[in-house]
Design a protein around this motif. Structure first.
Motif, short mmCIF file in Angstrom:
data_model
loop_
_atom_site.label_atom_id
_atom_site.label_comp_id
_atom_site.label_asym_id
_atom_site.label_seq_id
_atom_site.Cartn_x
_atom_site.Cartn_y
_atom_site.Cartn_z
N HIS A 13 0.87 -1.19 0.00
CA HIS A 13 0.00 0.00 0.00
C HIS A 13 0.90 1.23 0.00
O HIS A 13 1.41 1.63 1.05
CB HIS A 13 -0.93 -0.01 1.22
N HIS A 15 1.70 5.26 -1.92
CA HIS A 15 1.26 6.38 -2.77
C HIS A 15 2.44 7.20 -3.26
O HIS A 15 3.39 7.43 -2.50
CB HIS A 15 0.30 7.29 -1.99
N GLU A 89 -5.70 2.07 -5.30
CA GLU A 89 -6.62 2.13 -4.16
C GLU A 89 -7.86 2.89 -4.62
O GLU A 89 -7.79 4.09 -4.92
CB GLU A 89 -5.99 2.86 -2.96
N ASP A 241 0.82 2.33 3.65
CA ASP A 241 0.05 3.51 3.21
C ASP A 241 0.94 4.76 3.21
O ASP A 241 0.47 5.86 3.49
CB ASP A 241 -1.16 3.72 4.13
ZN LIG Z 1 -3.85 4.77 0.86
#
Ligand SMILES: [Zn+2]
Ligand SMILES: [Zn+2]
Length: 280
Positions: A13, A15, A89, A241
């Motif tokens: 996960h 970004h 996502e 994340d």
């Molecule tokens: Zn995320």
């Protein structure tokens, strides 16, 4: 592709600047992943139709052709030192079903996280979500909206950061003690959510961002992860994340060790939307 991830660290996960809330270059993410000893990563940039970032300057959308071109080059560049998968996502909302399906089906993603970022149109990241509600009302609405999403949308592999609303609870709603809420108070909703996921062959992700937000656990809470297992769930991915290079791999090892103690024997990763299992 046949990765040999057994007993290695992976982060599923992440970004980059393809997400409206990140400025990080994908290449920096890869370099940091290698520095931290990870063997595999998956980019999961945001698609949330009609959602804007904090200063209203960007939409949570990316150009899929540019995304794949950039990440496929990195995949080649780091071959042999880091396995790179390409995911997304998606922000789940019932009225976005057809657009989400088109987007996901028309591109060769390895992995799709389905997350709730808007609850009846409001992002709980902002205090406005909690205004005029009791804690119970705010959390009931959150869990019920997930059930609605699961009744409507199914084009994803794992449900993202279940219970992450807890990160944003206003101070006045935080329980005293080590946890901000009791899973048991919401167990009927949680059981329904977990059973729906299990019955449709979907997993949950363990999102270590909870620790960065000051919690003593990832999202979901370990009690929910235990319950998912008890109910027969077997698909558990793990991700930081991270929205910048320094957070890549954050608490992955520590969390994996705790999961093992809880009786989780496998971490799942996805290639071409197919679940594969890594022994821990
Ligand atoms: Zn995320
Ligand atoms: Zn998310």
């Amino acid at each position: 592709m046949n990765y040999n991830f057994n007993n290695t660290l992976i982060d599923f996960h992440l970004h980059s600047f393809f997400s409206a809330d990140s400025d990080e270059s994908p290449e920096n993410i890869c370099k940091n992943a290698i520095d931290k000893g990870l063997s595999g990563i998956c980019f999961t940039d945001h698609i949330d139709f009609d959602m804007v970032n904090e200063d209203n300057s960007r939409l949570f959308l990316f150009d899929p052709d540019e995304y794949f071109n950039t990440l496929l080059k990195l995949k080649e560049l780091f071959k042999g030192s880091l396995d790179i998968n390409i995911g997304v996502e998606t922000g789940l909302e019932p009225d976005k079903r057809d657009r989400l399906n088109d987007f996901v089906n028309n591109h060769p993603f390895d992995f799709v996280i389905g997350s709730s970022h808007l609850i009846n149109g409001i992002d709980p990241y902002y205090p406005k979500y909690f205004e005029g509600k009791t804690k119970k009302e705010a959390l009931d609405e959150y869990f019920l909206s997930i059930i609605t999403n699961l009744n409507t949308l199914s084009n994803f592999d794992v449900y993202g950061h279940l219970d992450y609303i807890i990160r944003y609870l206003p101070e006045s709603m935080v329980d005293s003690g080590t946890k901000r809420y009791s899973v048991i108070d919401y167990i009927d909703y949680i059981d329904e959510i977990l059973k729906k996921l299990i019955n449709s062959g979907k997993g949950i992700e363990v999102n270590t961002c909870g620790y960065r937000a000051g919690l003593n656990n990832p999202n979901p809470d370990f009690d929910i992860i235990k319950r998912y297992k008890e109910l027969g769930g077997e698909i558990i991915t793990i991700g930081s994340d991270a929205h910048n290079a320094k957070d890549v791999g954050f608490m992955i090892k520590e969390t994996k060790d705790i999961l093992k103690k809880l009786g989780v024997n496998y971490i799942t990763y996805f290639n071409n939307r197919k679940a594969e299992f890594m022994k821990i």
